[in-house]
Write an enzyme that holds these catalytic residues in place. Sequence first.
Site, PDB file in Angstrom:
ATOM      1  CD  GLU A 175      -3.266  -0.883   1.918  1.00 35.97           C
ATOM      2  OE1 GLU A 175      -3.434   0.209   2.482  1.00 35.97           O
ATOM      3  OE2 GLU A 175      -4.029  -1.844   2.058  1.00 35.97           O
TER       4      GLU A 175
HETATM    5  C1  LIG Z   1       2.846  -9.335   0.423  1.00 34.87           C
HETATM    6  C2  LIG Z   1       2.370  -8.355  -0.580  1.00 34.87           C
HETATM    7  C3  LIG Z   1       1.007  -8.195  -0.784  1.00 34.87           C
HETATM    8  C4  LIG Z   1       0.549  -7.334  -1.780  1.00 34.87           C
HETATM    9  N1  LIG Z   1      -0.785  -7.275  -2.071  1.00 34.87           N
HETATM   10  C5  LIG Z   1      -1.188  -6.589  -3.170  1.00 34.87           C
HETATM   11  C6  LIG Z   1      -2.534  -6.665  -3.627  1.00 34.87           C
HETATM   12  O1  LIG Z   1      -3.379  -7.320  -3.022  1.00 34.87           O
HETATM   13  N2  LIG Z   1      -2.874  -5.998  -4.760  1.00 34.87           N
HETATM   14  C7  LIG Z   1      -1.969  -5.253  -5.450  1.00 34.87           C
HETATM   15  O2  LIG Z   1      -2.320  -4.699  -6.480  1.00 34.87           O
HETATM   16  N3  LIG Z   1      -0.684  -5.138  -5.030  1.00 34.87           N
HETATM   17  C8  LIG Z   1      -0.265  -5.803  -3.921  1.00 34.87           C
HETATM   18  N4  LIG Z   1       1.044  -5.712  -3.503  1.00 34.87           N
HETATM   19  C9  LIG Z   1       1.941  -4.850  -4.217  1.00 34.87           C
HETATM   20  C10 LIG Z   1       2.472  -3.693  -3.404  1.00 34.87           C
HETATM   21  O3  LIG Z   1       1.536  -2.678  -3.264  1.00 34.87           O
HETATM   22  C11 LIG Z   1       3.762  -3.263  -4.106  1.00 34.87           C
HETATM   23  O4  LIG Z   1       4.707  -4.225  -3.739  1.00 34.87           O
HETATM   24  C12 LIG Z   1       4.231  -1.931  -3.746  1.00 34.87           C
HETATM   25  O5  LIG Z   1       3.395  -0.978  -4.314  1.00 34.87           O
HETATM   26  C13 LIG Z   1       5.665  -1.666  -4.193  1.00 34.87           C
HETATM   27  O6  LIG Z   1       5.929  -2.098  -5.484  1.00 34.87           O
HETATM   28  P1  LIG Z   1       7.241  -3.009  -5.758  1.00 34.87           P
HETATM   29  O7  LIG Z   1       7.235  -4.103  -4.766  1.00 34.87           O
HETATM   30  O8  LIG Z   1       7.255  -3.368  -7.176  1.00 34.87           O
HETATM   31  O9  LIG Z   1       8.460  -2.066  -5.419  1.00 34.87           O
HETATM   32  P2  LIG Z   1       9.171  -1.047  -6.413  1.00 34.87           P
HETATM   33  O10 LIG Z   1       8.155  -0.161  -7.036  1.00 34.87           O
HETATM   34  O11 LIG Z   1      10.082  -1.797  -7.296  1.00 34.87           O
HETATM   35  O12 LIG Z   1      10.000  -0.155  -5.401  1.00 34.87           O
HETATM   36  C14 LIG Z   1      11.303  -0.529  -4.934  1.00 34.87           C
HETATM   37  C15 LIG Z   1      11.744   0.527  -3.930  1.00 34.87           C
HETATM   38  O13 LIG Z   1      11.846   1.785  -4.567  1.00 34.87           O
HETATM   39  C16 LIG Z   1      11.129   2.760  -3.819  1.00 34.87           C
HETATM   40  N5  LIG Z   1      10.589   3.761  -4.732  1.00 34.87           N
HETATM   41  C17 LIG Z   1       9.910   3.555  -5.876  1.00 34.87           C
HETATM   42  N6  LIG Z   1       9.591   4.736  -6.430  1.00 34.87           N
HETATM   43  C18 LIG Z   1      10.080   5.699  -5.627  1.00 34.87           C
HETATM   44  C19 LIG Z   1      10.087   7.118  -5.643  1.00 34.87           C
HETATM   45  N7  LIG Z   1       9.528   7.809  -6.620  1.00 34.87           N
HETATM   46  N8  LIG Z   1      10.686   7.768  -4.643  1.00 34.87           N
HETATM   47  C20 LIG Z   1      11.273   7.078  -3.637  1.00 34.87           C
HETATM   48  N9  LIG Z   1      11.301   5.758  -3.564  1.00 34.87           N
HETATM   49  C21 LIG Z   1      10.710   5.068  -4.537  1.00 34.87           C
HETATM   50  C22 LIG Z   1      10.040   1.998  -3.098  1.00 34.87           C
HETATM   51  O14 LIG Z   1       9.649   2.684  -1.929  1.00 34.87           O
HETATM   52  C23 LIG Z   1      10.762   0.689  -2.771  1.00 34.87           C
HETATM   53  O15 LIG Z   1      11.477   0.860  -1.592  1.00 34.87           O
HETATM   54  C24 LIG Z   1       1.490  -6.561  -2.511  1.00 34.87           C
HETATM   55  C25 LIG Z   1       2.858  -6.696  -2.252  1.00 34.87           C
HETATM   56  C26 LIG Z   1       3.293  -7.571  -1.316  1.00 34.87           C
HETATM   57  C27 LIG Z   1       4.769  -7.712  -1.110  1.00 34.87           C
END
Ligand SMILES: Cc1cc2nc3c(=O)[nH]c(=O)nc-3n(C[C@H](O)[C@H](O)[C@H](O)COP(=O)(O)OP(=O)(O)OC[C@H]3O[C@@H](n4cnc5c(N)ncnc54)[C@H](O)[C@@H]3O)c2cc1C
Length: 825
Positions: free
Chosen positions: A502
Amino acid sequence: MNTIIILVCVAIVGAGCAYFRLRLWQWTLATVVTILIVGFGLRAATPMWVLLGLFAVLVALPLNVTPLRRALFSAPLLRVFRKVLPKISETEQVALDAGTVGFEGELFSGKPAWSQLLSEPKPRLTAEEQAFLDGPCEELCAMIDDWHITHEIADLPPPVWDFVKRKGFFAMIIPKRYGGLEFSATAHSMVLQKLSSISATLSSLVAVPNSLGPAELLLRYGSDKQKDYYLPRLADGREVPCFALTGPYAGSDATSIPDYGIVCRQTVDGKDMLGIKLTFDKRYITLAPVATLVGLAFQMFDPDHLLGDKENLGITLALIPRDTHGLEIGRRHFPLNIPFQNGPLHGKDVFVPIDTLIGGAHMAGQGWRMLVECLSVGRGISLPSNATGFVRLAVAATGAYARIRKQFGLAVARFEGVEEALARIGGYAYAVIALSRASAAAVDRGEKPAVASAIAKCHATDLGREVIRDAMDVHGGKGIQLGPSNYLGRMWQGAPIPITVEGANIMTRSLMIFGQGAIRCHPWILKEMQAVREADRAKALRDFDTALFGHMGFGISNAVRAFVLGVTFAKFGAAPGDPYTRRYYRKLNRYSACLALLSDTAMGVLGGKLKFKEKISARLGDVLSYLYICSAMLKRYEDEGRPEVERPLLAWAFHESVWRMQMALDGVIRNFPVRPVAWLVHTLVFPFGRREVPPSDRLGRRVAALITAPSAARDAIVAGMYLTPNANNPVGRMHALLPDVVAAEPVERKFLKAVKSGTIKAHDYFEQLAEAERQGAISETERKQLEHLRRATAEFINVDDFDPAELRAAVVHDGADTQRSLHVA
Ligand SMILES: Cc1cc2nc3c(=O)[nH]c(=O)nc-3n(C[C@H](O)[C@H](O)[C@H](O)COP(=O)(O)OP(=O)(O)OC[C@H]3O[C@@H](n4cnc5c(N)ncnc54)[C@H](O)[C@@H]3O)c2cc1C
């Protein structure tokens, strides 16, 4: 000389007017009166009339005569602003428009109206909500064997699934008319807190359907037909929902989803049907493997103009039944040994009828707005509540274990090093509890707290992780050896999960809290931006003039307030609270003014570049966040009737927060790229340097003492978690044993003294006790007391061990049918 005296007096009066935020005409009048009084008092007629004339011509008339002011200042500046104001993307605009501003807006004002905060009603549960917590919620907790769930079956057992669905745990936000529980946000939060104190797997699963997902989207945007069909089915568990936004190429940047749907016609069962052909590749989707109803976000295109003129419609949301042909679903991810159902889903050219769009065809392209509008509500409850359950458990468990566990002849809680960790556990727990309560209360007041929920999500989970880290350290090997009797290891493993979901915390902290906060909470910025974009030129000038001069007065006032409150160490001035907390409100007044001043400085000097200066923006966001956390703690303290016993916890958490605020402000100033501006602001914000200090060791000792012994303060922190001393709840049993552990300590000291004196020759503990009794070192009752304690605490000291075969993964595939997959779209 007389001229200088008059000018000094004018400056002092001006500063006073700025401090108290008088209006422009009031300041003008005060200045004129000052010049006259001081001039006549000094018998300095000539300088007096000259200064008065200059003031009238150069300042008073141009600023107070509206047409003159607009022509001289506002109109030229409006033209400049029109050219330089960075363009706001549609996505950013949606984020800015979404949500409401509550007390966090006051914190940005430099002069918070504390009466607003303190007059907000105390969060309360209805009798029905309390009965649910004491009834089904308690029953559900009693059914949980977390080791069985996390290690043996990697899922909730079928009776637990059944109970969760049947009792409406997935339907806390669904109104009663559809068969849901229709709980307040506070009750919803308390349920999640209780569940997360016994099983992170369970609480994660329950949180999702009650957060952003099909139910909430249907309630807000669904057609009557969709609501009437799906909501009763979601309420009684016939449907299990999930919501799929994230994919391999769209994580934090969710608007970049490459998944698409093409509007088309297709013959289905012999009938020609308008629909969408969907191609999508989603991952990380909670509940997906078992979901029967998939909420799906995708980009929608209408190349044949079957719906209208627009070809690229934008992000759109649909509800797709599980049995839809072509929907590939069912495989699982494995999130850090917290095996809640989470997995990928895919589809290529999956045809769905047009009425699967949430709200119907006319909602095509509205998906991003719908998501952002909903996000703030769920985000303010689910993850902060889960974090709160964890920290309550950490306090209950670590406070008791540190007293049970003896080394070097003492309970480990007695060592200063451990005491330091215990103080952090108690202090942060106090902050997290207040924070999640505040954000849930905001939702109950009908707010959609975009900024406050981002603060709550980010900081409750971050502080929660710090608490769990300390709890693990205090437990030593006991926390590390996994097994049925380890109540902490899974929390530790799972701590990064709420940090990531989230809105991952790094992004939330760096981009969202201040980015949204500055614009949403600032009293003038949004108005200025709206005026600059106003098409009606006359209205634009009128609005811009009001906003610009309001903003200027605001900035001057904050500079004066930050400096005056800094010079006086914020020791004076009216403030609410009791004699103990009044100084806290005054400190917050000071840092609110500092935040407002630095925010304006950063936005004014860096302009659009501030968006990319994330380290500056994150630190300003931290100041806002800690101001919010402190306000939440003070509000809770008031709501609970100013409990004296909790003061050390409040004091520790408050001083830690204020110290962090100071370091964040210092970080902004030290790293501010325009150095002369930084020097000036440093003088205003820290006229005597950085004077805040972290909580003292003495205060830390008092906090540690409170959480390691039965006390009203400890009870307040652990209240609401699952504490029943059942067979499945080692923490509940430890908590129940704590009074005995504490009561036995003086006897233990007597016994140890006897052992150390060398008169006791036995080696076995129980024989030593018997010998000590024979020698008169302890009485018979005392011997029995220590015997009982030794037996009762043995299970908490011991850890699990296994036959090697038990630890092998249950299914070892041979190469041929191994289905481990790296999905490549
Ligand atoms: C257990 C679990 C349950 C989930 N459940 C759902 C679900 O039900 N439905 C759904 O749609 N999604 C779900 N998600 C997805 C979740 O919302 C995403 O994992 C999250 O939005 C981050 O995306 P990412 O993991 O690809 O990280 P990335 O986007 O690859 O980010 C990597 C890092 O970069 C940082 N970052 C990225 N952009 C910026 C910026 N502009 N400035 C500073 N820092 C930045 C992030 O904070 C993070 O630390 C789930 C994820 C997990 C792990």
